[in-house]
Scaffold this motif. Sequence first.
Motif, mmCIF file in Angstrom:
data_model
loop_
_atom_site.group_PDB
_atom_site.id
_atom_site.type_symbol
_atom_site.label_atom_id
_atom_site.label_comp_id
_atom_site.label_asym_id
_atom_site.label_seq_id
_atom_site.Cartn_x
_atom_site.Cartn_y
_atom_site.Cartn_z
ATOM 1 N N ASN A 87 11.424 -39.243 44.212
ATOM 2 C CA ASN A 87 11.022 -40.226 43.208
ATOM 3 C C ASN A 87 10.500 -41.530 43.807
ATOM 4 O OD1 ASN A 87 11.778 -38.486 41.053
ATOM 5 N ND2 ASN A 87 13.916 -39.074 41.355
ATOM 6 N N VAL A 88 9.868 -41.402 44.962
ATOM 7 C CA VAL A 88 9.189 -42.555 45.562
ATOM 8 C C VAL A 88 7.760 -42.573 45.039
ATOM 9 C CG1 VAL A 88 8.307 -43.519 47.715
ATOM 10 C CG2 VAL A 88 10.636 -42.604 47.616
ATOM 11 N N ASP A 89 7.384 -43.656 44.385
ATOM 12 C CA ASP A 89 6.054 -43.736 43.769
ATOM 13 C C ASP A 89 4.966 -44.153 44.754
ATOM 14 O OD1 ASP A 89 7.080 -43.025 41.240
ATOM 15 O OD2 ASP A 89 7.661 -45.114 40.870
ATOM 16 N N ASP A 90 5.336 -44.953 45.740
ATOM 17 C CA ASP A 90 4.360 -45.486 46.695
ATOM 18 C C ASP A 90 4.876 -45.228 48.110
ATOM 19 O OD1 ASP A 90 2.672 -46.933 48.318
ATOM 20 O OD2 ASP A 90 2.731 -48.772 47.113
ATOM 21 N N PRO A 91 4.250 -44.325 48.866
ATOM 22 C CA PRO A 91 4.737 -44.003 50.210
ATOM 23 C C PRO A 91 4.757 -45.182 51.179
ATOM 24 C CG PRO A 91 3.176 -42.345 49.453
ATOM 25 C CD PRO A 91 3.102 -43.481 48.476
ATOM 26 N N SER A 92 4.072 -46.262 50.855
ATOM 27 C CA SER A 92 4.057 -47.416 51.759
ATOM 28 C C SER A 92 5.280 -48.311 51.582
ATOM 29 C CB SER A 92 2.789 -48.249 51.537
ATOM 30 O OG SER A 92 2.826 -48.907 50.284
ATOM 31 N N VAL A 93 6.097 -48.046 50.562
ATOM 32 C CA VAL A 93 7.189 -48.962 50.226
ATOM 33 C C VAL A 93 8.463 -48.755 51.048
ATOM 34 C CG1 VAL A 93 8.813 -49.602 48.385
ATOM 35 C CG2 VAL A 93 6.363 -49.490 47.913
ATOM 36 N N PRO A 94 9.014 -47.519 51.186
ATOM 37 C CA PRO A 94 10.363 -47.381 51.749
ATOM 38 C C PRO A 94 10.575 -48.047 53.097
ATOM 39 C CG PRO A 94 9.674 -45.316 50.773
ATOM 40 C CD PRO A 94 8.473 -46.214 50.756
ATOM 41 N N PHE A 95 9.584 -47.999 53.998
ATOM 42 C CA PHE A 95 9.778 -48.505 55.354
ATOM 43 C C PHE A 95 8.975 -49.772 55.628
ATOM 44 C CE2 PHE A 95 10.050 -43.806 55.373
ATOM 45 C CZ PHE A 95 11.434 -43.709 55.497
ATOM 46 N N ALA A 96 8.553 -50.450 54.563
ATOM 47 C CA ALA A 96 7.699 -51.633 54.736
ATOM 48 C C ALA A 96 8.391 -52.727 55.542
ATOM 49 C CB ALA A 96 7.288 -52.173 53.360
ATOM 50 N N ARG A 97 9.706 -52.887 55.372
ATOM 51 C CA ARG A 97 10.434 -53.973 56.047
ATOM 52 C C ARG A 97 10.747 -53.663 57.513
ATOM 53 N NH1 ARG A 97 12.907 -57.882 52.798
ATOM 54 N NH2 ARG A 97 11.869 -57.937 50.769
ATOM 55 N N VAL A 98 10.577 -52.417 57.926
ATOM 56 C CA VAL A 98 10.844 -52.054 59.327
ATOM 57 C C VAL A 98 9.584 -51.551 60.023
ATOM 58 C CG1 VAL A 98 13.281 -51.541 58.939
ATOM 59 C CG2 VAL A 98 11.576 -49.727 58.633
#
Length: 349
Positions: A15-26
Motif C-alpha cells: 500500500n505504498v502509493d509513491d515509491p520515492s517516499v519510504p526511503f526519502a529521509r535516508v
Amino acid sequence: MTTKIILTGDINLMNVDDPSVPFARVLSEFSEADVVFGNLECCFYDPPGEHSIHREGFFAQSENVAALAHGHIDAVGLANNVNYQEEAILSSIARLDALGIAHTGAGKNRREANEPVVLVRDGVRIGLVQRTCVYWPINHEAADNAAGVAVLRGHTAYQVPLHKTSPQAMPLNRPGVPPVIVTWTDPAYLKRFCEEIRALKERTDVVIASFHWGLEHDVLEYMEEIAHAVIDAGADVVFGHGPHYSLPVESYRGKPIYYGLGSFSFHTGHGGIKSGDWVGLLARITFDNAAKVITRASFQFVRHNERNESVPCPLANEQAMLEEIAHGSKSYATRFKPDGDEVLIMLGD
C-alpha cells in the motif's frame, strides 16, 4: 580504505502509493554506502482475488519494487514467514531480478534458495546469506524440486522445572507451576549451514548472516546458539528480524550480533491494517579493507512518520529505548558508547 555496510530490519512495501517516499529521509546515506542489505517482508505479487490479500499474504503491488531501487538498496533477504506460496515467491524474485536487486533466502528450489549473494566493492567481496526459523510447516521450505524459503529448523520443548531455576521460582510442590520453555536448533540443519558459512568465508572477505527468528521481546536459546555457531564458523556480522521489536545486542569474539533490528519500513501489517508507532534499529558496519576486519559497528534508532518515511532519530529523543536495549544486553556484558545520534558497540573481547 574502508567498506561501509548498512543493515536494516523488516521492509514491507504494501500500500505504498509513491515509491520515492519510504526511503526519502535516508536516500543520501544509502546512495553513499557500499552495501545496503535488509529483510524484505513482502512479496511483489498481484493475487487473483481479495481472499489472499486479507487472509494470507503480505502481497505488495508489483510496481512497488521500484521503491527498493529508488532507495539504493542493493540486496534483500527473502527467507521469512511472509514470502509464501510458489507463485508469489517466483513473482517477487522476477521483479527483483528485473531491477538488478540481489536476493538470498528463497528460490525455485532448495539450491537457489540457499545460495548466498556475493557483492564486490573495490575488490572487497561481501557475502550475504539469510535463513528463517519462522515458516509454515506445509509447502514453505524450499525442496529439491519445489520453490520455497531457506530454513534453519528449530524445536521447542516444555520442561517441568524439577530444579529451582531462579531465586523467585515457585517450588514444584505447587499445582499449576508453569513449564520452562526450551528451544534449540535442529543439529543437522545447523551443521549444514555452518559448513556453508565456512565455504562462503573462504571465497569472500566479510560474511553477513541474517536470520528471521524470535518471539516478541525475548532472545531465545536457539537464537544465541545460531548466532554463536555461525560466528565460530566464520561469519563477521549476525543480524536478526521478525518480531518487529528492537532486541539486545551482543559482541561475541569481537563480532557484532544484532538480535533484532525490528521494523525499518512498515506501512501495513496483517489484515491490511496500518502499522502503529514502532522503533527499529539501523545498523552501520565499517570494514577495514586492508586489515580485513570490522573496525566499527553501531546502530541508530529509526521510526516512521505519517507519510511512511523511515526517519533516523536523534539519540536524545530515544533515551528510554537505549536504556531498554542496554538492560537487555547486560547478560552479554555488551558495552555501548554514544557517538552523536549513533550508539557504538564496543567490539573488544
